[in-house]
Structure formats: C-alpha cells, structure tokens
Write a protein that holds these residues in place. Structure first.
Motif, PDB file in Angstrom:
ATOM      1  N   UNK A 103     121.278  37.089  52.606  1.00  0.00           N
ATOM      2  CA  UNK A 103     121.575  36.922  54.048  1.00  0.00           C
ATOM      3  C   UNK A 103     120.342  36.398  54.861  1.00  0.00           C
ATOM      4  N   UNK A 104     119.310  36.833  54.333  1.00  0.00           N
ATOM      5  CA  UNK A 104     117.912  36.813  55.417  1.00  0.00           C
ATOM      6  C   UNK A 104     117.083  36.513  54.641  1.00  0.00           C
ATOM      7  N   UNK A 105     116.011  35.500  54.770  1.00  0.00           N
ATOM      8  CA  UNK A 105     114.647  35.529  53.890  1.00  0.00           C
ATOM      9  C   UNK A 105     113.549  35.098  55.044  1.00  0.00           C
ATOM     10  N   UNK A 106     112.387  35.216  54.491  1.00  0.00           N
ATOM     11  CA  UNK A 106     111.143  34.967  55.483  1.00  0.00           C
ATOM     12  C   UNK A 106     110.253  34.250  54.536  1.00  0.00           C
ATOM     13  N   UNK A 107     109.549  32.949  54.973  1.00  0.00           N
ATOM     14  CA  UNK A 107     108.853  32.356  54.140  1.00  0.00           C
ATOM     15  C   UNK A 107     107.245  32.452  54.880  1.00  0.00           C
ATOM     16  N   UNK A 108     106.550  32.717  53.894  1.00  0.00           N
ATOM     17  CA  UNK A 108     104.921  32.704  54.229  1.00  0.00           C
ATOM     18  C   UNK A 108     104.307  31.912  53.386  1.00  0.00           C
ATOM     19  N   UNK A 109     103.530  31.031  54.055  1.00  0.00           N
ATOM     20  CA  UNK A 109     102.625  30.105  53.144  1.00  0.00           C
ATOM     21  C   UNK A 109     103.352  28.521  53.389  1.00  0.00           C
ATOM     22  N   UNK A 110     103.023  27.540  52.451  1.00  0.00           N
ATOM     23  CA  UNK A 110     103.278  26.210  52.622  1.00  0.00           C
ATOM     24  C   UNK A 110     104.811  26.047  51.974  1.00  0.00           C
ATOM     25  N   UNK A 111     105.448  25.121  52.800  1.00  0.00           N
ATOM     26  CA  UNK A 111     106.821  24.726  52.035  1.00  0.00           C
ATOM     27  C   UNK A 111     107.030  23.413  52.925  1.00  0.00           C
ATOM     28  N   UNK A 112     108.270  22.850  52.340  1.00  0.00           N
ATOM     29  CA  UNK A 112     108.463  21.482  52.633  1.00  0.00           C
ATOM     30  C   UNK A 112     110.003  21.269  52.678  1.00  0.00           C
ATOM     31  N   UNK A 113     110.681  20.553  53.691  1.00  0.00           N
ATOM     32  CA  UNK A 113     112.078  20.423  53.512  1.00  0.00           C
ATOM     33  C   UNK A 113     112.138  19.204  52.718  1.00  0.00           C
ATOM     34  N   UNK A 114     113.205  19.104  51.969  1.00  0.00           N
ATOM     35  CA  UNK A 114     113.438  17.821  51.263  1.00  0.00           C
ATOM     36  C   UNK A 114     115.004  17.300  51.279  1.00  0.00           C
ATOM     37  N   UNK A 115     115.149  16.142  51.661  1.00  0.00           N
ATOM     38  CA  UNK A 115     116.380  15.592  51.849  1.00  0.00           C
ATOM     39  C   UNK A 115     116.621  14.313  50.952  1.00  0.00           C
ATOM     40  N   UNK A 116     117.358  14.502  49.841  1.00  0.00           N
ATOM     41  CA  UNK A 116     117.704  13.421  49.101  1.00  0.00           C
ATOM     42  C   UNK A 116     119.316  13.204  48.921  1.00  0.00           C
ATOM     43  N   UNK A 117     119.730  12.480  49.730  1.00  0.00           N
ATOM     44  CA  UNK A 117     121.260  12.218  49.501  1.00  0.00           C
ATOM     45  C   UNK A 117     121.727  11.300  48.110  1.00  0.00           C
ATOM     46  N   UNK A 118     120.736  10.696  47.768  1.00  0.00           N
ATOM     47  CA  UNK A 118     121.386   9.744  46.756  1.00  0.00           C
ATOM     48  C   UNK A 118     120.769  10.574  45.057  1.00  0.00           C
TER      49      UNK A 118
END
Length: 143
Positions: A103-118
C-alpha cells in the motif's frame, strides 16, 4: 581510518554480534580496544578478517547484486477497489525474482521513471520506476 563495531558490521554486511565474536576471537587485523569501545582499522575501505580454522567460508565478500528494482502501480486494481469498495494493495515491487504488493513504500537513493508505450513490461505496465542497486525501497505496509 578507524571505525567502531557498528560501522564495521555495515561495511562487512554482517551483524554487530558477529563482528564482536570475530573481535573476541582476534580475527580482525589491527583491532584494539580503547576503554569500552573497539577501534577497527580499514584496509582498502573494509576491515581485514583473517580466515577461520573450520566451518563454512565467509560470505561478506560476495559481489553485490546489480539487479534493478522495478515499482509499478496497477491501474486495474485501483479501478477494482473503487468499484467494489475494497482496499487491495496497488503498488507492485519486483526485486530480482520476487514480486510483492504494498500500500505504501518509500524510496531512498537514485531512481528513475520510465515511460515506454510501445515496449511495455511483460505485465503490461507502460510506466514504472527503476531503483538502482545502491538505492533502497522501504516498504511501510505490506499485504
């Protein structure tokens, strides 16, 4: 540079009790007790531990996994919760071979959001987050 037992445990990726046992056995090179506290020298960024006489080989020198952690939000579960009045977890965390829902998470450190519709993931997700191996995902509420 000198560190204490807690810092040495973090560097060796073992518990502090195990570090204290190694200190008691005299297996950490150059360690000395100053009053109540241990001073442990670092060699190339880690304490040097001598080999034991018996038992399994030490596992604190294993290579750190480079696997990415992927985080997806399941839109179908969100719609189902809204339609049926349920409260199923919608955040999916994939780390290596394990998949868990939260239900709930916390991110510590490097992350990135990826969008690949194809080119979506096998689960069908077109948007997801990737957390690098040195980052941490703290899961606050699991189901």
């Amino acid at each position: 540079m000198m560190v204490g037992t807690t810092e040495a445990a973090k560097l060796l990726k073992i518990c502090t009790q195990r570090v204290r046992r190694l200190l008691k056995e005299g297996r950490i090179k150059g360690a000395r007790k100053d009053g109540r506290f241990w001073k442990i020298p670092l060699f190339n960024g880690k304490p040097k531990v001598t080999k034991g006489r018996r038992g399994p080989k030490p596992n604190w020198r294993k290579r750190i996994s480079k696997a990415l952690t992927r985080i997806c939000v399941n839109q179908h579960t969100i719609r189902s919760n809204s339609k049926h009045g349920t409260n199923k977890p919608v955040v999916r965390v994939e780390s290596g071979k394990s998949t868990r829902y939260y239900h709930d998470i916390e991110i510590i450190g490097n992350c990135r959001v990826v969008y690949r519709p194809n080119n979506p993931l096998t689960c069908g997700a077109k948007v997801w987050m990737e957390v690098e191996s040195d980052g941490m995902v703290i899961c606050l509420q699991e189901t």
